[in-house]
Design an enzyme around this catalytic site. Structure first.
Site, PDB file in Angstrom:
ATOM      1  N   ARG A   1       0.807  -1.219   0.000  1.00  0.00           N
ATOM      2  CA  ARG A   1       0.000   0.000   0.000  1.00  0.00           C
ATOM      3  C   ARG A   1       0.840   1.269   0.000  1.00  0.00           C
ATOM      4  O   ARG A   1       0.345   2.328  -0.387  1.00  0.00           O
ATOM      5  CB  ARG A   1      -0.998  -0.034   1.152  1.00  0.00           C
ATOM      6  CG  ARG A   1      -2.067  -1.114   0.939  1.00  0.00           C
ATOM      7  CD  ARG A   1      -3.123  -1.125   2.018  1.00  0.00           C
ATOM      8  NE  ARG A   1      -2.592  -1.189   3.361  1.00  0.00           N
ATOM      9  CZ  ARG A   1      -2.399  -2.310   4.044  1.00  0.00           C
ATOM     10  NH1 ARG A   1      -2.684  -3.479   3.521  1.00  0.00           N
ATOM     11  NH2 ARG A   1      -1.918  -2.265   5.268  1.00  0.00           N
TER      12      ARG A   1
ATOM     13  N   GLU B   1       2.968  -6.271  13.725  1.00  0.00           N
ATOM     14  CA  GLU B   1       2.115  -6.385  14.900  1.00  0.00           C
ATOM     15  C   GLU B   1       1.465  -7.756  14.994  1.00  0.00           C
ATOM     16  O   GLU B   1       1.016  -8.176  16.043  1.00  0.00           O
ATOM     17  CB  GLU B   1       1.065  -5.267  14.937  1.00  0.00           C
ATOM     18  CG  GLU B   1       0.184  -5.156  13.723  1.00  0.00           C
ATOM     19  CD  GLU B   1       0.783  -4.347  12.578  1.00  0.00           C
ATOM     20  OE1 GLU B   1       0.003  -3.957  11.705  1.00  0.00           O
ATOM     21  OE2 GLU B   1       2.011  -4.124  12.532  1.00  0.00           O
TER      22      GLU B   1
END
Length: 175
Positions: A63, A100
């Site tokens: 992205r 994460e």
């Protein structure tokens, strides 16, 4: 004529339990599909980035590519992609880092960043800071200087800003 600034947060969709249970994925697709919010996001990030006088904008796969090239075009500098392993022709340098919710690797072409190049790093989300920390290390390994890091979204509760305290950071939306 002045253009009214929209609240970009209203154009980010929260997807619960994606890509795994407990994760609230921030989907920027609605922001990207609206010409006004897309132009605003690119414009705001480019305005901030241009003050740092970069030679290159480096976009993190995938992205970070979407706005990274547009930001570079708006600033008037080049664009460099940081890709997943095996997507760039040799010779490359690579860094592996923790996400994460997992781990990942990115590569840069060895000749993409010249010695002394001023590099603005762009990614869509600042979470733990692991992606940018790894990319920043590659930029510096190749002789470049990270002059700033620009994000659409910052997930402040994950501590990425603290992890990247050595860099000048900008985020348009904070959670």
């Amino acid at each position: 004529m002045t253009t009214e600034r929209l609240d970009l947060r209203e154009h980010v969709r929260e997807v619960p339990d994606f890509p795994r249970p407990g994760v609230g994925f921030k989907d920027i697709s609605p922001l990207l599909s609206n010409a006004v919010t897309l132009r605003q996001a690119v414009g705001e990030l480019a305005e901030w980035g241009s003050e740092r006088r970069p030679d290159l904008v480096l976009g993190a796969e995938a992205r970070g590519f979407i706005l990274g090239a547009a930001i570079a075009c708006e600033i008037g500098c080049g664009f460099v992609p940081a890709r997943r392993p095996g997507k760039l022709p040799p010779e490359t340098v690579s860094a592996t880092y923790a996400l994460e919710y997992g781990q990942n690797s990115l590569e840069l072409n060895e000749s993409a960043i010249g010695n002394g190049a001023r590099v603005l790093i762009h990614d869509d989300v600042l979470a733990t800071g692991g992606t940018v920390e790894a990319i920043g290390g590659l930029v510096e390994q190749l002789g470049g200087e990270v002059v700033g890091c620009a994000f659409i979204i910052e997930l402040g509760f994950l501590g990425g800003r603290e992890r990247l305290a050595q860099y000048d950071l900008c985020s348009l939306i904070s959670y």
